[in-house]
Design an enzyme around this catalytic site. Structure first.
Site, short mmCIF file in Angstrom:
data_model
loop_
_atom_site.label_atom_id
_atom_site.label_comp_id
_atom_site.label_asym_id
_atom_site.label_seq_id
_atom_site.Cartn_x
_atom_site.Cartn_y
_atom_site.Cartn_z
N LEU A 134 0.87 -1.16 0.00
CA LEU A 134 0.00 0.00 0.00
C LEU A 134 0.91 1.22 0.00
O LEU A 134 1.95 1.22 0.67
CB LEU A 134 -0.90 0.03 1.23
CG LEU A 134 -1.97 -1.07 1.36
CD1 LEU A 134 -2.68 -0.96 2.70
CD2 LEU A 134 -2.98 -0.99 0.22
N ASP A 135 0.55 2.25 -0.74
CA ASP A 135 1.37 3.45 -0.78
C ASP A 135 1.55 4.05 0.61
O ASP A 135 0.70 3.88 1.49
CB ASP A 135 0.74 4.51 -1.69
CG ASP A 135 0.80 4.13 -3.16
OD1 ASP A 135 1.55 3.21 -3.50
OD2 ASP A 135 0.08 4.77 -3.96
N TYR A 136 2.64 4.77 0.78
CA TYR A 136 2.96 5.44 2.04
C TYR A 136 1.77 6.22 2.63
O TYR A 136 1.45 6.08 3.82
CB TYR A 136 4.16 6.36 1.81
CG TYR A 136 4.54 7.24 2.98
CD1 TYR A 136 5.34 6.76 4.02
CD2 TYR A 136 4.11 8.57 3.05
CE1 TYR A 136 5.70 7.57 5.09
CE2 TYR A 136 4.45 9.39 4.11
CZ TYR A 136 5.25 8.88 5.13
OH TYR A 136 5.59 9.69 6.19
N THR A 138 -1.44 5.80 2.03
CA THR A 138 -2.69 5.04 2.02
C THR A 138 -2.84 4.22 3.29
O THR A 138 -1.89 3.61 3.77
CB THR A 138 -2.73 4.09 0.79
OG1 THR A 138 -2.54 4.85 -0.39
CG2 THR A 138 -4.05 3.35 0.71
N ARG A 224 -4.81 6.22 -7.92
CA ARG A 224 -4.52 7.65 -7.92
C ARG A 224 -4.36 8.17 -9.35
O ARG A 224 -4.87 9.23 -9.71
CB ARG A 224 -3.26 7.91 -7.09
CG ARG A 224 -3.42 7.47 -5.63
CD ARG A 224 -2.09 7.35 -4.91
NE ARG A 224 -1.44 8.65 -4.78
CZ ARG A 224 -0.22 8.79 -4.27
NH1 ARG A 224 0.47 7.73 -3.84
NH2 ARG A 224 0.30 9.99 -4.17
#
Length: 284
Positions: A134-136, A138, A224
């Site tokens: 998961l992105d930083y 998120t 995104r």
């Protein structure tokens, strides 16, 4: 160093070079090049002695794969995590926004797992590892593997699209009620379906929308990127944004809310949902 895996050689008719024999005997190293690298790093011992690439196997030897010191040191990042499901094979934890899943940094989810999860009691237990990213910025559900068998099996479930992920986001601007975005990312096929759950008018952003998202592929920054391409970027995104419509100081409004899959070992259906963060509820 700590022993990660052990293999005992059966009787063999013709001696074989270790780097040839060891392909496939360890569940965490599956390739010949991986075995060769492990030997050169001193991570493989035969009968208690550090092996070389010139060593031949004759039969009856005990081969140990060691866990690198770097991995052992990284275990002790003390960061409390919410564990939503756990058994001997896997776990599902909540990743807060603002922390990396893994990487070169010490402060990662990966390095905090040992402190938060119970050690598996099965024979091939290993250090817990995240199965996806998961992105930083998120938040949301993150799947973890706990054995040398479950980690590759869970990875395969993701590759075969047998694990369904649902996200929720707050997006800017007027939107269609539902649709599918299939804009390629980095030249690769990428597909996301979306459904607007609720919309409210906003003096600053015209409209804000609570959106349910289903990524059908797993490209980097897919959600995104895709929402930006249709003119409805996610609120708080500092990389994919419209001019004069950046919300600062509140983080990214993207949350991995649900995981659904069949447990590969118990065969039970698992559907787990993590409620939306408080910052979502302040708007909706």
């Amino acid at each position: 160093m700590k022993i990660s895996e052990t293999h005992i050689v059966k009787n063999i008719k013709i001696p074989i070079r270790l780097q040839e024999y060891a392909v496939g005997i360890f569940k965490t190293i599956l390739t010949k090049s991986g075995i060769k690298k492990a030997i050169k790093k001193g991570l493989i011992k035969v009968n208690g002695k550090t092996a070389t690439t010139a060593l031949y196997i004759n039969g009856g030897e005990t081969i140990n794969l060691l866990e690198p010191e770097a991995c052992l040191k990284k275990k002790y990042f003390n960061f409390p995590l919410e564990v939503l499901f756990e058994d001997d094979y896997l776990a599902i934890i909540h990743k807060p926004a603002g922390i990396l899943v893994s990487g070169n940094s010490f402060a990662t989810i990966d390095n905090a797992l040992t402190q938060n999860l119970q050690k598996s009691t099965v024979f091939n237990a290993t250090r817990p590892r995240p199965i996806h990213r998961l992105d930083y910025p998120t938040s949301g559900l993150l799947l973890i593997g706990k054995t040398t068998e479950s980690i590759p099996v869970l990875n395969q479930l993701f590759e075969k699209k047998e694990i369904q992920k649902t996200y929720h986001a707050i997006c800017i601007g007027k939107m269609e009620r539902s649709g599918e975005i299939d804009t390629p990312i980095d030249g690769k096929n990428a597909v996301t379906s979306f459904e607007v759950i609720q919309s409210v008018e906003s003096s600053r952003f015209d409209f804000l929308n609570l959106v349910k998202l289903h990524p059908k592929t797993g490209r980097k920054h897919q959600l995104r990127n895709h929402l930006f391409t249709i003119g409805n970027p996610i609120l708080g995104d500092k990389e994919y944004f419209l001019e004069n419509k950046i919300l600062k100081g509140k983080g990214l409004f993207l949350h991995a809310s649900t995981l659904t899959f069949t447990h590969p070992f118990s065969k039970k259906n698992i559907t787990l949902t993590k409620e939306l963060p408080k910052k979502f509820k302040k708007i909706f």
